[in-house]
Write a protein that holds these residues in place. Structure first.
Motif, PDB file in Angstrom:
ATOM      1  N   ILE A 366      37.814  29.912  36.160  1.00 29.71           N
ATOM      2  CA  ILE A 366      38.621  30.999  36.733  1.00 29.71           C
ATOM      3  C   ILE A 366      38.231  32.330  36.086  1.00 29.71           C
ATOM      4  N   LEU A 367      38.056  32.287  34.756  1.00 36.26           N
ATOM      5  CA  LEU A 367      37.679  33.504  34.035  1.00 36.26           C
ATOM      6  C   LEU A 367      36.355  34.049  34.571  1.00 36.26           C
ATOM      7  N   LEU A 368      35.360  33.158  34.703  1.00 37.27           N
ATOM      8  CA  LEU A 368      34.044  33.599  35.163  1.00 37.27           C
ATOM      9  C   LEU A 368      34.117  34.159  36.583  1.00 37.27           C
ATOM     10  N   MET A 369      34.821  33.422  37.458  1.00 40.93           N
ATOM     11  CA  MET A 369      34.920  33.865  38.847  1.00 40.93           C
ATOM     12  C   MET A 369      35.656  35.207  38.938  1.00 40.93           C
ATOM     13  N   ARG A 370      36.668  35.306  38.068  1.00 41.77           N
ATOM     14  CA  ARG A 370      37.444  36.551  38.060  1.00 41.77           C
ATOM     15  C   ARG A 370      36.545  37.715  37.637  1.00 41.77           C
ATOM     16  N   ILE A 371      35.709  37.484  36.636  1.00 40.27           N
ATOM     17  CA  ILE A 371      34.837  38.562  36.162  1.00 40.27           C
ATOM     18  C   ILE A 371      33.843  38.949  37.255  1.00 40.27           C
ATOM     19  N   VAL A 372      33.311  37.945  37.968  1.00 38.83           N
ATOM     20  CA  VAL A 372      32.378  38.268  39.065  1.00 38.83           C
ATOM     21  C   VAL A 372      33.090  39.103  40.128  1.00 38.83           C
ATOM     22  N   THR A 373      34.310  38.696  40.462  1.00 42.14           N
ATOM     23  CA  THR A 373      35.092  39.461  41.441  1.00 42.14           C
ATOM     24  C   THR A 373      35.298  40.906  40.969  1.00 42.14           C
ATOM     25  N   ILE A 374      35.682  41.000  39.691  1.00 39.54           N
ATOM     26  CA  ILE A 374      35.897  42.338  39.128  1.00 39.54           C
ATOM     27  C   ILE A 374      34.600  43.135  39.193  1.00 39.54           C
ATOM     28  N   ALA A 375      33.489  42.482  38.851  1.00 42.54           N
ATOM     29  CA  ALA A 375      32.205  43.177  38.875  1.00 42.54           C
ATOM     30  C   ALA A 375      31.930  43.761  40.255  1.00 42.54           C
ATOM     31  N   GLU A 376      32.227  42.959  41.258  1.00 45.48           N
ATOM     32  CA  GLU A 376      31.900  43.406  42.606  1.00 45.48           C
ATOM     33  C   GLU A 376      32.797  44.539  43.090  1.00 45.48           C
ATOM     34  N   ARG A 377      33.929  44.755  42.416  1.00 43.65           N
ATOM     35  CA  ARG A 377      34.788  45.841  42.913  1.00 43.65           C
ATOM     36  C   ARG A 377      34.549  47.149  42.173  1.00 43.65           C
ATOM     37  N   GLN A 378      33.564  47.155  41.270  1.00 45.60           N
ATOM     38  CA  GLN A 378      33.278  48.388  40.528  1.00 45.60           C
ATOM     39  C   GLN A 378      32.551  49.383  41.419  1.00 45.60           C
ATOM     40  N   ARG A 379      32.893  50.640  41.227  1.00 44.64           N
ATOM     41  CA  ARG A 379      32.152  51.675  41.957  1.00 44.64           C
ATOM     42  C   ARG A 379      30.896  52.030  41.190  1.00 44.64           C
ATOM     43  N   SER A 380      30.959  52.015  39.868  1.00 50.58           N
ATOM     44  CA  SER A 380      29.790  52.426  39.085  1.00 50.58           C
ATOM     45  C   SER A 380      28.903  51.226  38.766  1.00 50.58           C
ATOM     46  N   VAL A 381      27.594  51.456  38.858  1.00 46.39           N
ATOM     47  CA  VAL A 381      26.635  50.403  38.559  1.00 46.39           C
ATOM     48  C   VAL A 381      26.782  49.955  37.112  1.00 46.39           C
ATOM     49  N   PHE A 382      27.046  50.913  36.241  1.00 47.68           N
ATOM     50  CA  PHE A 382      27.173  50.577  34.824  1.00 47.68           C
ATOM     51  C   PHE A 382      28.223  49.490  34.611  1.00 47.68           C
ATOM     52  N   SER A 383      29.403  49.730  35.198  1.00 46.98           N
ATOM     53  CA  SER A 383      30.483  48.751  35.025  1.00 46.98           C
ATOM     54  C   SER A 383      30.106  47.394  35.606  1.00 46.98           C
ATOM     55  N   ARG A 384      29.487  47.443  36.789  1.00 46.54           N
ATOM     56  CA  ARG A 384      29.127  46.197  37.433  1.00 46.54           C
ATOM     57  C   ARG A 384      28.127  45.415  36.586  1.00 46.54           C
ATOM     58  N   CYS A 385      27.100  46.117  36.131  1.00 42.56           N
ATOM     59  CA  CYS A 385      26.097  45.438  35.312  1.00 42.56           C
ATOM     60  C   CYS A 385      26.727  44.885  34.054  1.00 42.56           C
ATOM     61  N   TYR A 386      27.596  45.709  33.474  1.00 41.57           N
ATOM     62  CA  TYR A 386      28.233  45.253  32.246  1.00 41.57           C
ATOM     63  C   TYR A 386      29.047  43.982  32.513  1.00 41.57           C
ATOM     64  N   ALA A 387      29.798  44.017  33.618  1.00 47.36           N
ATOM     65  CA  ALA A 387      30.633  42.861  33.953  1.00 47.36           C
ATOM     66  C   ALA A 387      29.780  41.615  34.157  1.00 47.36           C
ATOM     67  N   TYR A 388      28.689  41.777  34.889  1.00 48.39           N
ATOM     68  CA  TYR A 388      27.809  40.621  35.079  1.00 48.39           C
ATOM     69  C   TYR A 388      27.234  40.135  33.756  1.00 48.39           C
ATOM     70  N   GLY A 389      26.944  41.096  32.883  1.00 49.69           N
ATOM     71  CA  GLY A 389      26.437  40.706  31.554  1.00 49.69           C
ATOM     72  C   GLY A 389      27.441  39.842  30.825  1.00 49.69           C
ATOM     73  N   VAL A 390      28.718  40.287  30.879  1.00 47.55           N
ATOM     74  CA  VAL A 390      29.763  39.494  30.206  1.00 47.55           C
ATOM     75  C   VAL A 390      29.836  38.096  30.810  1.00 47.55           C
ATOM     76  N   ALA A 391      29.855  38.045  32.145  1.00 45.73           N
ATOM     77  CA  ALA A 391      29.949  36.737  32.814  1.00 45.73           C
ATOM     78  C   ALA A 391      28.775  35.852  32.429  1.00 45.73           C
ATOM     79  N   SER A 392      27.563  36.434  32.417  1.00 45.28           N
ATOM     80  CA  SER A 392      26.372  35.639  32.132  1.00 45.28           C
ATOM     81  C   SER A 392      26.403  35.075  30.725  1.00 45.28           C
ATOM     82  N   VAL A 393      26.755  35.956  29.774  1.00 45.58           N
ATOM     83  CA  VAL A 393      26.784  35.497  28.380  1.00 45.58           C
ATOM     84  C   VAL A 393      27.834  34.406  28.208  1.00 45.58           C
ATOM     85  N   PHE A 394      29.029  34.631  28.755  1.00 48.41           N
ATOM     86  CA  PHE A 394      30.078  33.609  28.662  1.00 48.41           C
ATOM     87  C   PHE A 394      29.602  32.302  29.282  1.00 48.41           C
TER      88      PHE A 394
END
Lengths: 448, 698
Positions: A366-394
């Motif tokens: 759920i945490l991972l899926m939630r982070i991916v969802t959050i990533a996709e709702r970012q307007r800035s690329v920075f936030s999105r990339c960061y979010a995906y980074g967090v998901a990937s590392v986790f």
């Protein structure tokens, strides 16, 4: 006062914080279950800071404080200082070389006195994540170009290279998870496929006889030529490509893998890879054999094969609903070594069985899926990339850690996020998550 | 910012989900599908601790415990806790040196690991225990642990009771109910035969152990534990006073005494000489004692009452008479004109009685133990005109003999009984290539219980029971009752079944033979055994015997034998006595049996018989060849030892010329001082027995 409060909570994603809280508490409970002995005074144990669970509780509270500080920070701070942090991280990694202290075979830890120790290779995940996000979100970065992809790869793999030099291969592998971020940002899927195929090829090399594998590869090449014969008629290059790939594969299988195992990797690492696929490792030279024997003697419990066996016994004996908290015979009586850190999942597996394990891993999913969802709702690329980074590392941590406790992956000592005992890891993961929460709170903003 | 390639987020989700699915499948496989890990976990963490119940007690017929339990102590050590021990003081107490102390600690670590208590020294002698208990607080890591062991309060009945010893791998394999190394199990005698009853049921407590094998607590709140059930007590027919008398009478003699209650088959006393003190095989010195007994060439561990194979000699004659009567080849009035020798077959069978008419009737023939008469009777039996074929006659005779319990295992409740021998036609066919007739065996002495006839003392006593009961018997046995037994679970049923094997023989025939046997003790060969006021039926026996010693067949002094039952009207005791190589049956065996009968029937002995007991008990009748055999065995062992270790000190002792001469000369002469010292036999020749001249036997 009121304003400030609303500033912290405004826009923050509560679900992530709840998940963080639940996982941390499960972690403390598991460490308690793994280290508590009958007759210990629980209250005193929690207050004294002498027990592992009380220290973990302290790190958890400390993580909470850091989290609040991060939430109070301006999002722009992270974009502005991303490269600075990265530079700081590299500096720390370099400082390790003269100042490291030898702990459990690794050379990646700097000690300050007895109480505090720092593992820059671990901490650097946050910095790399920030720097990668920063680089990918630059206006003049065109990630479809090979040049940008190479620069991004260098950003990601530099700390990994240092990490390997510090004999911390496990943490180095974590950095490869950032390729998922790059994939999301436009890296050719072939990179992932080739990477995956390469891994399959290496494993197949270990499992199969060299000649058998060569025959299979040749068979696949011939089949490919047959299937693509019409295209080949039109474009000769495809034929050369197939023959080139075939030649490369056989070369890897025949020369690169044996060379890597004999000269590049440490004997114990080779042994762990062999253990994971269930084969006995027979060292080719006497030196390596001696080294394996010595490492076994020095810390008999560190024999990874033994660990995995005991860990599988512990988890397997949990059954459908488990034996209950504090009732697991395997985890409570030290049969599984390192179980408060790398093998903490055993406690859950034995105590709560299949049902508990699925629920527990479900929380992670759920945490991972939630982070991916959050990533996709970012307007800035920075936030999105960061979010995906967090998901990937986790994801990488969870998959590999749980994987090796149940015998699916080689034992590389990386912790389970928020649950494994250890201050650095808990604080690092907490920091990563809370930066994400902070960035997400400003998701309407375009950060550069 | 346009979203680049948003579908890739789904691919990433797919990768995440796929990986978790793989993990779930493996978890399902480990936790639900496979049982293997649960079992491995149990092996890892559960320690089934056995709780040993106390072994059953064995009582005699008057309720006196003859085999009981007592507590001794083992000194245990937990190596990891041995700190700050005053080693010098400890070693002084234990009478060991520091090197020994260290090696034992290392040994303990090796056997059970440093965290578990291991035996440092077992079965402490009482004085050492007292010293240690006082000082145990000085020795952290050491503690004293109770250990129940067996004791024999009367120091008697060693062969019957048997002993317990540690199980070996063959027993673990054979007995399928869970012995493990270090457990004790009955290794002989009643201890072995009634192992299941005596051992009780072991309890199991499940303990949790940790990765270092320390026991850390009860598992599952003791809900799975089974309690230990104490072993059942055995109530035997033995009369311990009678048993002790028998053992006393047989001291310094080789042979056996068996006394049976004919009405029940209950064994009242059974002893085998040379014997040993059963307490030698319990307690701290049992191993060295066992070795001593084991290496003794006179085999004190061997129960001659059930394993000794003796020629029946004249004790067979009453049975021969009964067979003849039942087959109709003789009548009570039959006589034989014996004048001292039976010459109808190639080998003359001599008879010591020469006056005419000593075998005028069956009764007289028994009383005077006429060899000619019974040789003739066997010939008549074999050549029975009803069959026209000696094979059928011999086979019929063998059937009778087997029915009397000879030549087969009777089935006493002791392990490893031997069956003796009654020859059949095939034996003679083989030996004489089919060319034999009734003279073949009678000339050899089968008619008077010799030749190929071998019996055990138990069989002799049992045959007396059959005669006393006029044809039926119960399998001789020791145990009358087992505490807490029920009809369905008892092992004693086969001893309670009446065997009416020879009731076809008429009571008149039995009466006639009994009369003859009564005459034996009144006017015949065994007047020495007569007890005033008791009509005793008896028969003496003097059996020739040979032994192969060092490759030569040596004729040894006769076995002195005696069988009897009394009182004739209501038989309460049947006795068989064998004293090896002691001479005439009336010389030694008859007085021994007489004392046994009197003691049992009157519960006491007349005062004038007390010196008789002392006289018999102090007589050393051990066969003399044993000294020589012992010397040979010991010196051979010493030579082997010297060869293997190069240490010839022991061997040299056996090379002293004077010592050699003294020891090796024992076969024929009896002159040297050394010999006198060793043999210490005050009564080689019976001097003061009045009946000496009357013994008229083979």
């Amino acid at each position: 006062m009121n304003n400030k409060n609303s500033a912290i909570t405004k826009g923050t994603d509560k679900s992530l914080i709840w998940l963080w809280l639940i996982l941390c508490l499960i972690g403390i409970m598991s460490i308690f279950a793994a280290t508590y002995r009958d007759g210990d005074n629980v209250l005193q144990g929690f207050i004294s800071l002498k027990t592992d669970y009380s220290r973990q509780t302290l790190y958890f509270l400390l993580g909470g404080v850091i989290g609040i500080f991060i939430l109070l920070t301006d999002s722009k701070f992270f974009t502005a200082t991303a490269n600075l942090w990265y530079a700081f991280g590299i500096l720390l990694l370099l400082l390790v070389f003269p100042f490291h202290s030898r702990v459990k075979g690794t050379e990646s830890i700097i000690r300050f006195g007895n109480a505090f120790q720092l593992q820059p290779a671990d901490l650097c995940k946050v910095f790399v994540n920030l720097a990668l996000a920063k680089y990918l979100s630059r206006v003049d970065t065109d990630f479809s170009k090979a040049r940008s992809q190479i620069i991004a790869t260098i950003i990601v793999l530099t700390p990994a290279a240092f990490s390997i030099m510090q004999k911390e291969t496990g943490l180095a592998l974590v950095y490869f998870s950032f390729f998922l971020v790059m994939f999301r940002e436009g890296l050719s899927p072939f990179v992932l496929i080739i990477g995956f195929s390469f891994a399959v090829l290496v494993v197949a090399t270990l499992l199969l006889e060299p000649n058998t594998l060569a025959l299979i590869l040749t068979g696949i090449a011939v089949a490919a030529i047959y299937i693509l014969r019409k295209q080949i008629k039109r474009r000769r290059n495809i034929l050369f490509l197939i023959i080139g790939i075939w030649f490369f594969c056989v070369g890897v299988q025949r020369f690169v893998v044996p060379f890597a195992f004999d000269h590049v990797l440490q004997p114990y690492q080779v042994k762990r890879i062999f253990d994971a696929i269930g084969k006995d490792y027979v060292p080719k030279n006497a030196e390596a054999a001696l080294e394996i024997e010595n490492s076994g003697k020095k810390k008999g419990s560190n024999n990874s094969n033994y660990n995995v066996k005991q860990s599988k016994i512990a988890i397997g004996s949990g059954g459908v609903v488990g034996k209950g908290l504090l009732s697991g015979t395997q985890t409570r009586y030290d049969f599984v070594p390192e179980q408060r850190t790398d093998f903490i999942f055993c406690t859950i597996g034995e105590g709560f069985g299949f049902a508990g394990s699925v629920v527990f891993l479900g929380i992670y999913l759920i945490l991972l899926m939630r982070i991916v969802t959050i990533a996709e709702r970012q307007r800035s690329v920075f936030s999105r990339c960061y979010a995906y980074g967090v998901a990937s590392v986790f994801f990488f941590h969870i998959a590999i850690n749980v994987g090796f406790t149940i015998g699916l992956a080689p034992v590389i000592g990386i912790p389970l996020p928020f649950v494994s005992y250890g201050g650095t890891s808990l604080l690092t993961f907490t920091t990563m998550l809370f930066i994400l929460v902070r960035l997400d709170a400003d998701r309407q903003m375009v950060l550069r | 910012m346009p979203v680049f390639n948003q579908s890739r987020s789904n691919i990433i989700r797919l990768i995440f989900g796929g990986m978790f699915l793989i993990i779930f499948i493996q978890l399902f496989n480990l936790q639900i599908f496979s049982d293997k890990y649960k079992k491995m976990a149990q092996e890892n963490a559960l320690f089934p601790k056995r709780i040993y119940p106390s072994r059953g007690i064995i009582y005699d017929r008057k309720g006196r415990a003859i085999l009981n339990n007592t507590i001794m102590y083992d000194l245990m050590v937990t190596p990891s806790q041995v700190k700050n021990v005053d080693t010098a003081f400890f070693c002084q107490l234990m009478d060991i040196d520091t090197a020994e102390f260290r090696s034992r600690i290392i040994d303990a670590k090796f056997r059970n690991g440093p965290f578990r208590p291991t035996i440092f020294e077992d079965l402490l002698p009482p004085d050492l225990y007292a010293k240690l208990e006082e000082n145990i607080w000085r020795f952290p890591g050491f503690n004293l642990q109770e250990r129940p062991i067996r004791v024999y309060p009367f120091n008697a009945a060693a062969h019957i009771m048997g002993y317990v010893g540690e199980v070996d791998s063959s027993i673990i394999k054979k007995w399928n109910y869970g012995y493990q190394l270090g457990d004790y199990v009955g290794r002989s005698g009643l201890e072995q035969y009634y192992e299941r009853e005596l051992m009780g049921r072991r309890g199991i407590e499940f303990w949790i152990k940790d990765n270092k094998n320390r026991l850390v607590g009860h598992y599952a709140n003791k809900s799975l534990d089974t309690p230990a059930v104490a072993g059942r007590n055995l109530r035997t027919y033995l009369d311990i006073d009678l048993q002790m008398l028998a053992e006393k009478l047989l001291s310094n003699k080789m042979g056996a005494i068996v006394a049976i209650e004919p009405k029940t088959g209950g064994i009242l006393a059974m002893t085998s000489g040379p014997g040993f003190d059963p307490n030698m095989l319990t307690g701290p010195d049992k191993q060295s004692n066992f070795n001593k007994l084991f290496l003794d060439v006179s085999s004190p561990l061997y129960n001659r009452a059930i394993k000794g194979q003796f020629a029946a000699g004249s004790t067979y004659k009453p049975l021969g008479a009964l067979i003849g009567l039942d087959e109709g080849v003789i009548t009570p009035a039959s006589g034989y004109p014996c004048l001292g020798v039976y010459t109808y077959c190639s080998h003359p069978v001599r008879c010591l009685e020469k006056f005419p008419g000593h075998a005028a009737t069956l009764r007289l023939a028994i009383a005077h133990s006429c060899n000619s008469f019974f040789s003739n009777t066997l010939r008549l039996t074999i050549d029975n005109p009803a069959f026209h074929n000696p094979r059928i006659g011999l086979t019929r005779w063998k059937q009778y003999a087997n029915a009397f319990g000879l030549g087969r295992r009777i089935g006493v409740d002791l392990p490893s009984e031997d069956g003796g021998n009654i020859p059949d036609t095939s034996v003679y066919d083989k030996e004489y290539k089919g060319q034999w007739n009734s003279c073949t065996m009678v000339g050899g002495g089968l008619g008077i219980g010799q030749e190929k006839m071998l019996v055990t003392p138990l069989q002799m006593a049992n045959a007396m029971c059959i005669v006393a009961n006029k044809g039926f018997f119960y399998i001789p046995h020791f145990v009358e009752k087992i505490d807490g037994e029920t009809e369905s679970d008892t092992v004693l049923n086969r001893f309670r079944r009446k065997h009416e094997v020879l009731t076809n023989i008429s009571d008149a025939a039995y009466e006639e033979v009994m009369s003859g046997m009564q005459d034996v003790s009144e006017i015949g060969t065994a007047r020495i055994a007569r007890i005033p006021g008791i009509n005793m039926c008896a028969k003496t026996g003097t059996a020739e015997n040979k032994l192969v010693i060092e490759g030569r067949v040596v004729k040894l002094p006769n076995h002195s034998m005696f069988v009897c039952f009394a009182p004739r009207e209501n038989p309460k005791i049947a006795v068989a006595v064998v004293v090896s190589n002691a001479g005439y049956g009336a010389t030694w065996a008859a007085p021994i049996a007489s004392l046994m009968v009197e003691k049992y029937l009157n519960d006491t002995l007349r005062t004038e018989r007390k010196p008789e007991i002392e006289r018999i008990a102090s007589a050393n009748l051990m066969p003399k060849y044993l000294v020589r055999l012992q010397f040979l065995a010991d010196s051979n062992r010493a030579a082997l030892w010297a060869k293997q270790t190069g240490d010839s000190a022991k061997w040299k002792k056996y090379q002293t010329p004077s010592f050699r001469t003294a020891m090796l000369d024992t076969l024929h002469r009896n002159k040297t001082a050394m010999q006198q010292l060793i043999q210490n036999s005050p009564a080689d020749k019976p001097k003061n027995i009045e009946l000496q001249t009357d013994t008229t036997e083979n």
